[in-house]
Design an enzyme around this catalytic site. Sequence first.
Site, PDB file in Angstrom:
ATOM      1  N   SER A 123      50.104 -53.766  -8.085  1.00  0.00           N
ATOM      2  CA  SER A 123      50.510 -54.787  -9.050  1.00  0.00           C
ATOM      3  C   SER A 123      51.364 -55.845  -8.361  1.00  0.00           C
ATOM      4  O   SER A 123      52.477 -55.563  -7.907  1.00  0.00           O
ATOM      5  CB  SER A 123      51.326 -54.149 -10.180  1.00  0.00           C
ATOM      6  OG  SER A 123      51.962 -55.170 -10.922  1.00  0.00           O
ATOM      7  N   HIS A 125      46.067 -55.725  -9.270  1.00  0.00           N
ATOM      8  CA  HIS A 125      46.455 -55.693 -10.679  1.00  0.00           C
ATOM      9  C   HIS A 125      47.328 -56.902 -10.994  1.00  0.00           C
ATOM     10  O   HIS A 125      48.319 -57.166 -10.303  1.00  0.00           O
ATOM     11  CB  HIS A 125      47.212 -54.392 -10.947  1.00  0.00           C
ATOM     12  CG  HIS A 125      47.567 -54.155 -12.379  1.00  0.00           C
ATOM     13  ND1 HIS A 125      46.678 -53.618 -13.293  1.00  0.00           N
ATOM     14  CD2 HIS A 125      48.723 -54.378 -13.062  1.00  0.00           C
ATOM     15  CE1 HIS A 125      47.275 -53.511 -14.475  1.00  0.00           C
ATOM     16  NE2 HIS A 125      48.520 -53.971 -14.361  1.00  0.00           N
ATOM     17  N   ASP A 183      49.534 -58.852 -13.917  1.00  0.00           N
ATOM     18  CA  ASP A 183      50.239 -58.675 -15.186  1.00  0.00           C
ATOM     19  C   ASP A 183      50.593 -60.019 -15.793  1.00  0.00           C
ATOM     20  O   ASP A 183      51.454 -60.731 -15.265  1.00  0.00           O
ATOM     21  CB  ASP A 183      51.537 -57.897 -14.942  1.00  0.00           C
ATOM     22  CG  ASP A 183      51.266 -56.451 -14.577  1.00  0.00           C
ATOM     23  OD1 ASP A 183      50.623 -55.757 -15.372  1.00  0.00           O
ATOM     24  OD2 ASP A 183      51.690 -56.032 -13.482  1.00  0.00           O
ATOM     25  N   MET A 215      52.244 -61.955 -18.961  1.00  0.00           N
ATOM     26  CA  MET A 215      53.167 -61.698 -20.085  1.00  0.00           C
ATOM     27  C   MET A 215      53.452 -63.002 -20.830  1.00  0.00           C
ATOM     28  O   MET A 215      53.330 -64.082 -20.253  1.00  0.00           O
ATOM     29  CB  MET A 215      54.485 -61.143 -19.551  1.00  0.00           C
ATOM     30  CG  MET A 215      54.320 -59.898 -18.703  1.00  0.00           C
ATOM     31  SD  MET A 215      55.912 -59.338 -18.097  1.00  0.00           S
ATOM     32  CE  MET A 215      55.364 -58.071 -16.946  1.00  0.00           C
ATOM     33  N   HIS A 264      45.719 -57.526 -16.607  1.00  0.00           N
ATOM     34  CA  HIS A 264      46.386 -56.814 -17.697  1.00  0.00           C
ATOM     35  C   HIS A 264      47.158 -57.830 -18.526  1.00  0.00           C
ATOM     36  O   HIS A 264      48.188 -58.355 -18.081  1.00  0.00           O
ATOM     37  CB  HIS A 264      47.322 -55.758 -17.071  1.00  0.00           C
ATOM     38  CG  HIS A 264      48.163 -55.011 -18.060  1.00  0.00           C
ATOM     39  ND1 HIS A 264      49.258 -54.260 -17.663  1.00  0.00           N
ATOM     40  CD2 HIS A 264      48.078 -54.865 -19.410  1.00  0.00           C
ATOM     41  CE1 HIS A 264      49.810 -53.696 -18.732  1.00  0.00           C
ATOM     42  NE2 HIS A 264      49.120 -54.059 -19.796  1.00  0.00           N
ATOM     43  N   MET A 300      49.562 -58.727 -21.336  1.00  0.00           N
ATOM     44  CA  MET A 300      50.611 -58.231 -22.241  1.00  0.00           C
ATOM     45  C   MET A 300      51.022 -59.400 -23.125  1.00  0.00           C
ATOM     46  O   MET A 300      52.141 -59.924 -23.035  1.00  0.00           O
ATOM     47  CB  MET A 300      51.793 -57.709 -21.418  1.00  0.00           C
ATOM     48  CG  MET A 300      51.512 -56.354 -20.806  1.00  0.00           C
ATOM     49  SD  MET A 300      52.615 -56.016 -19.427  1.00  0.00           S
ATOM     50  CE  MET A 300      51.709 -56.825 -18.138  1.00  0.00           C
ATOM     51  N   MET A 359      49.881 -46.749 -20.419  1.00  0.00           N
ATOM     52  CA  MET A 359      51.158 -47.210 -19.872  1.00  0.00           C
ATOM     53  C   MET A 359      52.069 -45.997 -19.616  1.00  0.00           C
ATOM     54  O   MET A 359      52.266 -45.161 -20.505  1.00  0.00           O
ATOM     55  CB  MET A 359      51.859 -48.168 -20.843  1.00  0.00           C
ATOM     56  CG  MET A 359      51.197 -49.529 -21.014  1.00  0.00           C
ATOM     57  SD  MET A 359      50.860 -50.437 -19.492  1.00  0.00           S
ATOM     58  CE  MET A 359      52.483 -50.562 -18.750  1.00  0.00           C
ATOM     59  N   PHE A 406      58.234 -54.890 -17.370  1.00  0.00           N
ATOM     60  CA  PHE A 406      59.008 -54.931 -16.123  1.00  0.00           C
ATOM     61  C   PHE A 406      58.460 -53.929 -15.111  1.00  0.00           C
ATOM     62  O   PHE A 406      58.007 -52.843 -15.498  1.00  0.00           O
ATOM     63  CB  PHE A 406      60.484 -54.593 -16.399  1.00  0.00           C
ATOM     64  CG  PHE A 406      61.113 -55.508 -17.416  1.00  0.00           C
ATOM     65  CD1 PHE A 406      61.673 -56.717 -17.029  1.00  0.00           C
ATOM     66  CD2 PHE A 406      61.089 -55.176 -18.765  1.00  0.00           C
ATOM     67  CE1 PHE A 406      62.224 -57.574 -17.983  1.00  0.00           C
ATOM     68  CE2 PHE A 406      61.633 -56.026 -19.724  1.00  0.00           C
ATOM     69  CZ  PHE A 406      62.199 -57.234 -19.337  1.00  0.00           C
ATOM     70  N   GLY A 407      58.585 -54.286 -13.845  1.00  0.00           N
ATOM     71  CA  GLY A 407      58.262 -53.337 -12.787  1.00  0.00           C
ATOM     72  C   GLY A 407      59.473 -52.458 -12.500  1.00  0.00           C
ATOM     73  O   GLY A 407      60.585 -52.722 -12.975  1.00  0.00           O
ATOM     74  N   GLY A 408      59.249 -51.399 -11.763  1.00  0.00           N
ATOM     75  CA  GLY A 408      60.348 -50.561 -11.275  1.00  0.00           C
ATOM     76  C   GLY A 408      61.033 -49.688 -12.303  1.00  0.00           C
ATOM     77  O   GLY A 408      62.147 -49.224 -12.070  1.00  0.00           O
ATOM     78  N   ASP A 444      49.505 -47.060 -15.515  1.00  0.00           N
ATOM     79  CA  ASP A 444      50.297 -48.204 -15.054  1.00  0.00           C
ATOM     80  C   ASP A 444      51.755 -48.017 -15.454  1.00  0.00           C
ATOM     81  O   ASP A 444      52.067 -47.882 -16.641  1.00  0.00           O
ATOM     82  CB  ASP A 444      49.729 -49.469 -15.722  1.00  0.00           C
ATOM     83  CG  ASP A 444      50.448 -50.745 -15.340  1.00  0.00           C
ATOM     84  OD1 ASP A 444      51.240 -50.735 -14.379  1.00  0.00           O
ATOM     85  OD2 ASP A 444      50.185 -51.768 -16.017  1.00  0.00           O
ATOM     86  N   GLY A 445      52.648 -48.036 -14.446  1.00  0.00           N
ATOM     87  CA  GLY A 445      54.081 -47.960 -14.709  1.00  0.00           C
ATOM     88  C   GLY A 445      54.679 -46.662 -14.225  1.00  0.00           C
ATOM     89  O   GLY A 445      54.275 -45.583 -14.646  1.00  0.00           O
TER      90      GLY A 445
HETATM   91  C1  DX5 Z   1      54.624 -53.313 -16.407  1.00  0.00           C
HETATM   92  C2  DX5 Z   1      53.384 -53.751 -15.705  1.00  0.00           C
HETATM   93  C3  DX5 Z   1      53.096 -52.978 -14.493  1.00  0.00           C
HETATM   94  C4  DX5 Z   1      54.154 -53.038 -13.436  1.00  0.00           C
HETATM   95  C5  DX5 Z   1      54.219 -51.669 -12.851  1.00  0.00           C
HETATM   96  O1  DX5 Z   1      54.745 -53.991 -17.577  1.00  0.00           O
HETATM   97  O2  DX5 Z   1      52.264 -53.668 -16.551  1.00  0.00           O
HETATM   98  O3  DX5 Z   1      51.809 -53.304 -13.949  1.00  0.00           O
HETATM   99  O4  DX5 Z   1      53.911 -53.974 -12.419  1.00  0.00           O
HETATM  100  O5  DX5 Z   1      55.298 -51.618 -12.014  1.00  0.00           O
HETATM  101  P1  DX5 Z   1      55.823 -50.277 -11.343  1.00  0.00           P
HETATM  102  O6  DX5 Z   1      54.667 -49.688 -10.574  1.00  0.00           O
HETATM  103  O7  DX5 Z   1      56.927 -50.765 -10.454  1.00  0.00           O
HETATM  104  O8  DX5 Z   1      56.302 -49.394 -12.450  1.00  0.00           O
HETATM  105 ZN    ZN Z   2      50.191 -53.836 -15.624  1.00  0.00          ZN
END
Ligand code: DX5
Ligand code: ZN
Length: 216
Positions: free
Chosen positions: A8, A33, A35, A37, A66, A68, A137, A143-145, A175-176
């Site tokens: 991602s 991937h 994302d 938003m 993806h 969102m 999910m 958010f990532g991380g 994912d996530g």
């Molecule tokens: C979250 C995203 C993910 C995100 C995953 O809303 O849809 O694709 O980038 O990040 P990690 O792998 O860091 O949880």
């Molecule tokens: Zn995603």
Amino acid sequence: MKPIISPSILSANFAYLANDIEMVNGSEADWVHIDIMDGVFVPNISFGFPVLKYVAKFSEKPLDVHLMIVQPEKFIPEVKALGARIMNVHYEACPHLHRVVQQIREAGMLPAVTINPATPVAMLRDIINDVYMVLLMGVNPGFGGQKFIEHTVRKVCELRELITVTGSEALIEVDGGVNLETGARLVEAGANALVAGNAVFSAPDPVAAIRALKNL
Ligand code: DX5
Ligand code: ZN
């Protein structure tokens, strides 16, 4: 079967995005991937089509997009114009999900439906035979991380069961919160594809991180 790996780029360095895309191009990743938003469906905004046009231009890997966002069907032409292979829309964002899935297919892309952590797998019963993939999910999107939500592993098992009883050929992507530890358990439970942001882009050697996930 080795899992499909979809890094991602939400966790990439946006100041040097081309470098990170080249890294993914040269890695064992299968897809990239993306994302998108809107600050409404999720409490964050990532990037939009003017930026993604360049991501698409540089990426040699198929795009796993993806959305969102609310009313994702409005952007089918834009996602198609990127050359995306897969278009993931949220169950929670589509009151007319069946229609949206058909529209994605008619546009020449592979439709995927995504469910949030609080949405039960059972809600997919009447769409499972129409989709290329289900994206579960492992965190609340935006958010990532973030920390992996444990019940996602059980949901992979439930989805595998639903796919078996319905004769669906849908792939299962998660994912996530995916890393080597959670990824191993997800693959064991029946996941076919793993999205990874932080676990790839925060690793000292992202190519090696992708290889390690690929070889789970
Ligand atoms: C979250 C995203 C993910 C995100 C995953 O809303 O849809 O694709 O980038 O990040 P990690 O792998 O860091 O949880
Ligand atoms: Zn995603």
